[in-house]
Every structure is written in C-alpha cells, then in structure tokens.
Design a protein around this motif. Structure first.
Motif, PDB file in Angstrom:
ATOM      1  N   ARG A 188     -90.617 -35.519 -78.775  1.00  0.00           N
ATOM      2  CA  ARG A 188     -90.061 -35.256 -77.446  1.00  0.00           C
ATOM      3  C   ARG A 188     -88.691 -35.899 -77.273  1.00  0.00           C
ATOM      4  NH1 ARG A 188     -95.266 -35.688 -73.282  1.00  0.00           N
ATOM      5  NH2 ARG A 188     -96.330 -33.813 -74.059  1.00  0.00           N
ATOM      6  N   ILE A 189     -88.508 -37.088 -77.838  1.00  0.00           N
ATOM      7  CA  ILE A 189     -87.189 -37.721 -77.770  1.00  0.00           C
ATOM      8  C   ILE A 189     -86.172 -36.892 -78.554  1.00  0.00           C
ATOM      9  CG2 ILE A 189     -85.865 -39.755 -78.461  1.00  0.00           C
ATOM     10  CD1 ILE A 189     -88.319 -41.439 -77.869  1.00  0.00           C
ATOM     11  N   ALA A 190     -86.613 -36.339 -79.696  1.00  0.00           N
ATOM     12  CA  ALA A 190     -85.707 -35.529 -80.516  1.00  0.00           C
ATOM     13  C   ALA A 190     -85.241 -34.278 -79.776  1.00  0.00           C
ATOM     14  CB  ALA A 190     -86.391 -35.139 -81.823  1.00  0.00           C
ATOM     15  N   THR A 191     -86.090 -33.723 -78.906  1.00  0.00           N
ATOM     16  CA  THR A 191     -85.687 -32.530 -78.156  1.00  0.00           C
ATOM     17  C   THR A 191     -84.605 -32.825 -77.129  1.00  0.00           C
ATOM     18  OG1 THR A 191     -87.465 -32.901 -76.533  1.00  0.00           O
ATOM     19  CG2 THR A 191     -87.969 -31.505 -78.440  1.00  0.00           C
ATOM     20  N   LEU A 192     -84.421 -34.109 -76.765  1.00  0.00           N
ATOM     21  CA  LEU A 192     -83.403 -34.477 -75.781  1.00  0.00           C
ATOM     22  C   LEU A 192     -82.032 -34.712 -76.405  1.00  0.00           C
ATOM     23  CD1 LEU A 192     -85.471 -37.011 -73.629  1.00  0.00           C
ATOM     24  CD2 LEU A 192     -85.058 -34.595 -73.162  1.00  0.00           C
ATOM     25  N   VAL A 193     -81.969 -34.787 -77.736  1.00  0.00           N
ATOM     26  CA  VAL A 193     -80.699 -35.041 -78.415  1.00  0.00           C
ATOM     27  C   VAL A 193     -79.849 -33.775 -78.376  1.00  0.00           C
ATOM     28  CG1 VAL A 193     -79.613 -35.693 -80.600  1.00  0.00           C
ATOM     29  CG2 VAL A 193     -81.781 -36.734 -79.919  1.00  0.00           C
ATOM     30  N   ASP A 199     -78.217 -33.511 -86.217  1.00  0.00           N
ATOM     31  CA  ASP A 199     -78.304 -33.911 -87.627  1.00  0.00           C
ATOM     32  C   ASP A 199     -77.837 -35.346 -87.834  1.00  0.00           C
ATOM     33  OD1 ASP A 199     -79.272 -31.423 -88.287  1.00  0.00           O
ATOM     34  OD2 ASP A 199     -77.289 -30.601 -88.772  1.00  0.00           O
ATOM     35  N   THR A 200     -76.755 -35.725 -87.145  1.00  0.00           N
ATOM     36  CA  THR A 200     -76.247 -37.094 -87.276  1.00  0.00           C
ATOM     37  C   THR A 200     -77.238 -38.101 -86.717  1.00  0.00           C
ATOM     38  OG1 THR A 200     -73.965 -36.312 -87.098  1.00  0.00           O
ATOM     39  CG2 THR A 200     -74.355 -38.641 -86.682  1.00  0.00           C
ATOM     40  N   ARG A 202     -80.440 -37.730 -86.290  1.00  0.00           N
ATOM     41  CA  ARG A 202     -81.645 -37.737 -87.130  1.00  0.00           C
ATOM     42  C   ARG A 202     -81.433 -38.576 -88.388  1.00  0.00           C
ATOM     43  NH1 ARG A 202     -83.835 -34.438 -91.235  1.00  0.00           N
ATOM     44  NH2 ARG A 202     -86.130 -34.293 -91.134  1.00  0.00           N
ATOM     45  N   ALA A 203     -80.275 -38.428 -89.029  1.00  0.00           N
ATOM     46  CA  ALA A 203     -79.989 -39.219 -90.228  1.00  0.00           C
ATOM     47  C   ALA A 203     -79.909 -40.709 -89.904  1.00  0.00           C
ATOM     48  CB  ALA A 203     -78.683 -38.745 -90.862  1.00  0.00           C
ATOM     49  N   LEU A 204     -79.250 -41.056 -88.793  1.00  0.00           N
ATOM     50  CA  LEU A 204     -79.151 -42.456 -88.404  1.00  0.00           C
ATOM     51  C   LEU A 204     -80.521 -43.031 -88.040  1.00  0.00           C
ATOM     52  CD1 LEU A 204     -75.908 -42.412 -86.217  1.00  0.00           C
ATOM     53  CD2 LEU A 204     -76.164 -43.233 -88.557  1.00  0.00           C
ATOM     54  N   ALA A 205     -81.354 -42.231 -87.367  1.00  0.00           N
ATOM     55  CA  ALA A 205     -82.690 -42.693 -86.988  1.00  0.00           C
ATOM     56  C   ALA A 205     -83.552 -42.940 -88.225  1.00  0.00           C
ATOM     57  CB  ALA A 205     -83.354 -41.673 -86.067  1.00  0.00           C
TER      58      ALA A 205
END
Length: 381
Positions: A188-193, A199-200, A202-205
């Motif tokens: 759910r947090i990813a849907t708010l990005v 992609d950036t 996600r890679a940093l996370a």
C-alpha cells in the motif's frame, strides 16, 4: 522554448516545496505523537525483523500459520529471557540499593579528599549536609511545599507507570498485526509513490532494507553476546554488581564507545569501592580488553561488518539528536532513519557527480575515466 523551460523550472520548484512541507508536517506530527507512537514503532521494528522468517516459512505453509509460529517463538524467547533475568536483576538492584551508603562514604571519605589534595580545591564544602538541607528546603518552599512536591511526583509517576503498562500490553498485539500484514503495508505504501519516481524509490528501499536489516540483526546478537561476556567476566572478578554492569554495557554497545566506556567507568568504580586494590582493577581491565578483542576481531566483522556505512560519530549524533527531539522514540528510530538518510545521500551524491552542474562542459565519459582507480604496475604493463 525559453518560456517552456521557465515553466518547467517553476513547476519543479513548487514540487520540491510541496515535498519539503510534507516532510516537515510529518516530522511535526511525529513530535506531537511521540509518547503514543513508541509501542507502534517498536512493534513495527519487530515485525520488519521477523518478516523475512515469515516469508521463508510461507513457502511451506499458509501465512497465518507462519506468522503464528514466528510470533510464538518471539514471545517464548522474551518470556524465557524475563524468567532467567528478572530474579538476577532484582537481586542486583537490591545489592545496588544496599551498596549506595558505601558508595557515598567512599566518595566523601576517599575520593573527594584525594581530589582536594591534588587540586587544592575545597570540594567537600559543596557536600556539607547542612548546605544541602538548606538548598532542598529552599527549592521545596519555592515549589509550594513538600506535600505539593510529593503529590505531584506520585501523580506523575502513577500516570507514567500506567502508560508504560498500557504500552507493554499493546506491544505483542501490534507486533502480531505487523507480522501478519507487513507485505500488505509495504504494498500500500508503494502505491502512494509517484510513478515517475517508483523505480528509484524501490531500488533505494531495497538497498536500505538489506543494509539496515543485516546491521540490526547482527548488532542485536553482538549486544547479547557482549552483555553475557561482560557480566560473566565481572562476576568472575568478584564484583557484587558485575552482572548488572555487564548487561547494561552490552545493551549500550549499539552506541559506539559507550558500552566499553561504561565497563571502564562503572566497573572500575565498583572495584575501587568494593575492594580498593589494583588487583581487581586489573581484573576489570582484563574483562574490558577481552571484550574489545572479541568484538573487534570476531563479532563485528562476522555479524555486522560495515553494512550500515555510518561513521561512529554519525551514529552517536543520530542517537543523541533522536533522543533530544523525540525522546525514547527518537532513540529507537535513530539508526533506521540515519541508515535511510545515508542511502539517500549516496544516491544524491551519485546523481550530482553525473549532473551538468558538476561536470560543466566535460563529457560524462571523461568524468567516468577520471573517477576510475589508478591501474597497478602489473595492469599497466
């Protein structure tokens, strides 16, 4: 063309202002809610640490069974630690309370006279009982009398105790829910990005998760092993408070130099008060040396390494700043926040080195060649 570039620059500026305002608002909200966020933060940390194990078990069973198994293991481990440590800690605390008059007498009769002889200062005058009584009476009168002071202290202590018990009761419940729904929360947090930054982010996370997860799991093992090692060593030396001092030093190991310093200071002070000879001071020094050798050459390289990539001064600053701004919650979140900031700063530094602001008119290929390490003689040949 120029107008379009100006509009794009203005739009980018406003986006940065919006993100800055959002981050400041979140920080202000965390500062306001810090007293009630502590159990949530600790439960989230436990859920995050236990999620990889749940994911592995989920390949062989349902998620609910995997969560139940991991959660039960965490609870049983905590109960085992409490059952084993509580009687020992209770005995150590009682020993500390009984030893306080001896520490006071040693301070007044031995340590302060020795300092007076070496410095020429009249230090004992500041410890005159009559002077201390007058200071206490003056402060009590200015605070509204002894009854008001005692009543206020009891009220604050009672409220703090009830809040602590409530947080303690909430912790297992919150931990279970974080373990069960961790993947859903991340999704759910990813849907708010924003999609253009997905992609950036996600890679940093992923990089932060790998770095920080390995560091925290390894650091917890280092704290546990060193606490047992220090406690056993000081107990063998013969210190009445050796177990308490050793366990506290092990817990303080997550702050660089604080754990070893506590062994030297508190262990040395306990040896001087209890025995007053150099042999037991030497014993404390041996325990300190063995602990440092084991940590430096075995535990830290194997269990922790340099995963977090933070300088010790940065770790100390992060813990102190977190504690000052947000109390215990800030100290709890100091290292995770510092690790995330470190990963983000590395990413920003890499982007800066490939930007036109840094390169100027130099082609990017030449910058890459300049930043390459020099070739060795064998490679040059």
């Amino acid at each position: 063309m120029q107008r379009d570039e100006d509009l794009a620059t203005i739009a980018a500026f406003y986006r940065r202002v919006q993100w800055t305002a959002l981050l400041l608002g979140i920080g202000w909200l965390v500062w306001l809610l810090a007293p009630i966020l502590t159990p949530f933060a600790l439960a989230a940390l436990l859920g995050w640490l236990g999620d990889p194990m749940v994911d592995r078990l989920e390949r062989r069973m349902s998620r609910n069974w995997a969560v139940t198994l991991v959660f039960s293991s965490i609870v049983l481990l905590m109960l085992l630690v409490l059952v084993l440590l509580l009687p020992v800690l209770e005995a150590q605390v009682m020993t500390l309370v009984d030893s306080l008059p001896g520490y006071r007498d040693w301070l007044v009769q031995t340590a302060l006279p020795w300092l007076e002889r070496r410095t020429g200062l009249q230090i004992l005058a500041w410890f005159d009982p009559q002077r201390l009584f007058e200071l206490i009476r003056t402060h009590w009168q200015s605070a509204g009398g002894i009854a008001a002071v005692v009543l206020g202290y009891v009220s604050r202590s009672g409220i703090a105790l009830l809040a602590w018990l409530a947080n303690l009761a909430l912790l297992p419940v919150l931990t279970f829910f974080f373990l069960r729904d961790w993947d859903l929360i991340v999704e759910r947090i990813a849907t708010l990005v924003p999609r253009n930054h997905y992609d950036t982010v996600r890679a940093l996370a992923q990089q932060t998760d790998e770095v920080l997860g390995g560091f925290l799991r390894g650091q917890m093992l280092v704290m546990l092993i060193l606490g047992v090692l220090y406690a056993l060593g000081l107990w063998l030396v013969g210190l009445d408070l050796g177990i308490l001092i050793g366990l506290v030093a092990g817990l303080l190991t997550f702050v660089p130099y604080l754990g070893p310093a506590s062994i030297v200071i508190f262990g040395g002070l306990a040896a001087l008060v209890q025995f007053g000879d150099w042999q037991h001071l030497l014993g404390v020094g041996i325990v300190f040396t063995v602990g440092q050798l084991v940590e430096s050459f075995l535990l830290t390289p194997v269990l922790v390494g340099d995963r977090i990539g933070l300088h010790p001064m940065a770790v100390i600053f992060a813990v102190m700043a977190g504690g000052t701004l947000f109390g215990f919650l800030g100290m709890l979140l100091a290292l995770p926040v510092a690790a995330v900031a470190n990963v983000v700063l590395r990413h920003l530094g890499e982007r800066y080195r490939h930007s036109r602001l840094y390169a100027g008119d130099t082609p990017a290929i030449l910058l890459d060649i300049e930043q390459m390490p020099p070739a060795s003689d064998e490679q040059a040949g």
